[in-house]
Scaffold this motif. Structure first.
Motif, PDB file in Angstrom:
ATOM      1  N   VAL A 111       9.220  -0.599   0.208  1.00 48.18           N
ATOM      2  CA  VAL A 111       8.620  -1.868  -0.195  1.00 48.18           C
ATOM      3  C   VAL A 111       9.121  -3.012   0.679  1.00 48.18           C
ATOM      4  O   VAL A 111       8.333  -3.820   1.208  1.00 48.18           O
ATOM      5  N   ASN A 112      10.418  -3.099   0.868  1.00 44.65           N
ATOM      6  CA  ASN A 112      10.988  -4.225   1.607  1.00 44.65           C
ATOM      7  C   ASN A 112      10.607  -4.192   3.077  1.00 44.65           C
ATOM      8  O   ASN A 112      10.400  -5.247   3.693  1.00 44.65           O
ATOM      9  N   THR A 171      14.789   4.945  -1.949  1.00 43.09           N
ATOM     10  CA  THR A 171      13.756   5.178  -0.934  1.00 43.09           C
ATOM     11  C   THR A 171      12.577   4.233  -1.122  1.00 43.09           C
ATOM     12  O   THR A 171      12.073   3.637  -0.159  1.00 43.09           O
ATOM     13  N   LEU A 172      12.128   4.070  -2.366  1.00 43.52           N
ATOM     14  CA  LEU A 172      10.995   3.196  -2.638  1.00 43.52           C
ATOM     15  C   LEU A 172      11.333   1.740  -2.348  1.00 43.52           C
ATOM     16  O   LEU A 172      10.499   0.989  -1.828  1.00 43.52           O
ATOM     17  N   SER A 215       0.827  -1.213   0.000  1.00 38.74           N
ATOM     18  CA  SER A 215       0.000   0.000   0.000  1.00 38.74           C
ATOM     19  C   SER A 215       0.856   1.255   0.000  1.00 38.74           C
ATOM     20  O   SER A 215       0.520   2.251  -0.645  1.00 38.74           O
ATOM     21  N   GLY A 216       1.992   1.218   0.723  1.00 40.67           N
ATOM     22  CA  GLY A 216       2.846   2.396   0.760  1.00 40.67           C
ATOM     23  C   GLY A 216       3.443   2.723  -0.592  1.00 40.67           C
ATOM     24  O   GLY A 216       3.579   3.891  -0.964  1.00 40.67           O
ATOM     25  N   TYR A 217       3.805   1.689  -1.360  1.00 41.36           N
ATOM     26  CA  TYR A 217       4.339   1.901  -2.705  1.00 41.36           C
ATOM     27  C   TYR A 217       3.283   2.535  -3.607  1.00 41.36           C
ATOM     28  O   TYR A 217       3.562   3.513  -4.317  1.00 41.36           O
ATOM     29  N   LEU A 218       2.077   1.993  -3.609  1.00 42.09           N
ATOM     30  CA  LEU A 218       1.020   2.548  -4.460  1.00 42.09           C
ATOM     31  C   LEU A 218       0.712   3.996  -4.079  1.00 42.09           C
ATOM     32  O   LEU A 218       0.496   4.844  -4.953  1.00 42.09           O
ATOM     33  N   ALA A 219       0.716   4.277  -2.784  1.00 36.23           N
ATOM     34  CA  ALA A 219       0.462   5.652  -2.340  1.00 36.23           C
ATOM     35  C   ALA A 219       1.543   6.595  -2.844  1.00 36.23           C
ATOM     36  O   ALA A 219       1.259   7.722  -3.278  1.00 36.23           O
ATOM     37  N   GLU A 220       2.800   6.143  -2.806  1.00 35.75           N
ATOM     38  CA  GLU A 220       3.899   6.984  -3.280  1.00 35.75           C
ATOM     39  C   GLU A 220       3.833   7.203  -4.794  1.00 35.75           C
ATOM     40  O   GLU A 220       4.106   8.304  -5.276  1.00 35.75           O
ATOM     41  N   ILE A 221       3.474   6.157  -5.546  1.00 33.05           N
ATOM     42  CA  ILE A 221       3.358   6.320  -6.997  1.00 33.05           C
ATOM     43  C   ILE A 221       2.210   7.259  -7.340  1.00 33.05           C
ATOM     44  O   ILE A 221       2.312   8.088  -8.264  1.00 33.05           O
ATOM     45  N   ARG A 222       1.135   7.176  -6.603  1.00 37.00           N
ATOM     46  CA  ARG A 222       0.002   8.088  -6.848  1.00 37.00           C
ATOM     47  C   ARG A 222       0.381   9.519  -6.489  1.00 37.00           C
ATOM     48  O   ARG A 222      -0.080  10.474  -7.126  1.00 37.00           O
ATOM     49  N   ARG A 223       1.230   9.657  -5.479  1.00 40.87           N
ATOM     50  CA  ARG A 223       1.665  10.993  -5.070  1.00 40.87           C
ATOM     51  C   ARG A 223       2.616  11.595  -6.087  1.00 40.87           C
ATOM     52  O   ARG A 223       2.459  12.750  -6.494  1.00 40.87           O
ATOM     53  N   MET A 272       6.159 -13.730  -2.823  1.00 44.27           N
ATOM     54  CA  MET A 272       5.702 -12.615  -3.661  1.00 44.27           C
ATOM     55  C   MET A 272       6.821 -11.640  -3.984  1.00 44.27           C
ATOM     56  O   MET A 272       7.837 -11.570  -3.296  1.00 44.27           O
ATOM     57  N   SER A 273       6.588 -10.874  -5.045  1.00 45.37           N
ATOM     58  CA  SER A 273       7.549  -9.864  -5.495  1.00 45.37           C
ATOM     59  C   SER A 273       6.767  -8.688  -6.075  1.00 45.37           C
ATOM     60  O   SER A 273       5.558  -8.767  -6.309  1.00 45.37           O
ATOM     61  N   LEU A 274       7.488  -7.599  -6.328  1.00 43.03           N
ATOM     62  CA  LEU A 274       6.812  -6.348  -6.702  1.00 43.03           C
ATOM     63  C   LEU A 274       6.328  -6.341  -8.137  1.00 43.03           C
ATOM     64  O   LEU A 274       5.257  -5.835  -8.405  1.00 43.03           O
ATOM     65  N   THR A 275       7.065  -6.842  -9.087  1.00 35.13           N
ATOM     66  CA  THR A 275       6.802  -6.830 -10.523  1.00 35.13           C
ATOM     67  C   THR A 275       6.914  -5.427 -11.128  1.00 35.13           C
ATOM     68  O   THR A 275       7.301  -4.460 -10.455  1.00 35.13           O
TER      69      THR A 275
END
Length: 330
Positions: free
Chosen positions: A92-93, A87-88, A12-20, A70-73
């Protein structure tokens, strides 16, 4: 036991950062209310199991999957500026490690690495494995168009070998993706090309001579490697640019690579099994991508005309050995 080693999850944190903010990716909502992650050359429609733990567990239970690795893809964090990618990757990790702590019997994760900064990626791999307890790492078949066999990426392989950490090599859009913009050809054909290309380059480029203890997992049954390996072997024997450059013949290196089973045609899987051997195939689903199939991934292995002991190795035994997985279910 069933262990799926090729399956993807966006924290969720990754998606939030990409949306930001992102230099090269964006998240939109389609007409059906689904999140869509866009990046150069392709896009991913996000199913609930891409980002919801509850949906993920429900899908696993329905298909009889005991543990997901699982992995990020795509698009990965390497498409960002180096400092942003670092940072990302840590974000994620860290989230992966927390999920693994909460669900130790159901989840494992491959670390995400800032591949555009190889020295930082090597440091993050060591942190992810030693401090966070992740299973290894996933890299991509190219980093912004640059092949990953080149020496500047070797610090990552040196760290992985020292850690005993497997590296999953996942395809991304090939350097010529602009020629594949129609008909979803990046995903349908481009990924298979790049998977095959990176496996061959890692061998011919001497990476596996330099790091003989490096353990590689090639996705999508190695692309078309089982089909074309004989041609590479033949070329190595006759082309003066290649002949004698390696410590062994190409086929010997290829057959030490692990292949996941994300090709669900039984005849293809029989070829992959004959090529790699029963100790080198790992169950994979590509879930929850549109082109993945959690149920078919298991069914096609169960229906293969091979001994039960071979099926058990593919479904879980090989993954448990390679990734050092110990669970109550095991």
């Amino acid at each position: 036991m069933r262990i799926d080693v090729h399956t993807h999850f966006y924290p969720s944190g990754y998606l939030a950062e990409i949306r930001r903010h992102s230099d090269h990716a964006s998240v939109t909502v389609d007409d059906a209310g689904q999140l869509v992650l866009h990046y150069a050359g392709d896009y991913n429609v996000l199913a609930p199991a891409h980002h919801s733990v509850e949906a993920r567990l429900a899908d696993m239970d329905a298909a009889g999957i005991d543990l997901s690795v699982m992995s990020l893809t795509t698009p990965g964090v390497h498409v960002e500026r180096p400092e942003r990618g670092v940072t990302l990757a840590k974000l994620v990790n860290d989230e992966y490690a927390e999920l693994q702590r909460q669900y130790p019997e159901r989840f494992r994760f491959f670390a995400t690495l800032p591949l555009q900064a190889p020295d930082e990626a090597a440091k993050e791999l060591e942190r992810a494995v030693r401090q966070l307890g992740l299973a290894g790492a996933m890299i991509f078949s190219n980093v912004n168009g640059e092949p990953v066999d080149r020496p500047r990426f070797w610090p990552i392989y040196e760290a992985a070998e020292a850690l005993g950490a497997p590296i999953v090599v996942h395809p991304t859009a090939p350097a010529f993706a602009e020629y594949l913009s129609e008909y979803r050809l990046v995903a349908l054909l481009g990924f298979a090309y790049d998977t095959t290309m990176v496996a061959v380059r890692m061998v011919l480029g001497g990476v596996l001579d330099r790091f003989p203890g490096l353990r590689l997992i090639q996705t999508h049954l190695g692309g078309v490697l089982p089909y074309l390996a004989e041609r590479v072997q033949r070329g190595y024997a006759v082309y003066p640019e290649l002949k004698g450059k390696l410590q062994r013949t190409p086929i010997e290196y290829f057959r030490e690579m692990y292949l996941d089973t994300v090709l669900f045609d039984p005849d293809c899987l029989k070829l992959g099994l004959a090529f790699a051997g029963e100790d080198r195939l790992l169950l994979g689903s590509d879930h929850p991508h549109q082109v993945g199939d959690l149920f078919k991934a298991v069914r096609v292995i169960k229906e293969l005309p091979v001994e039960r002991t071979v099926k058990e190795k593919i479904l879980s035994g090989n993954a448990r050995r390679l990734l050092k997985i110990e669970t109550a279910a095991a």
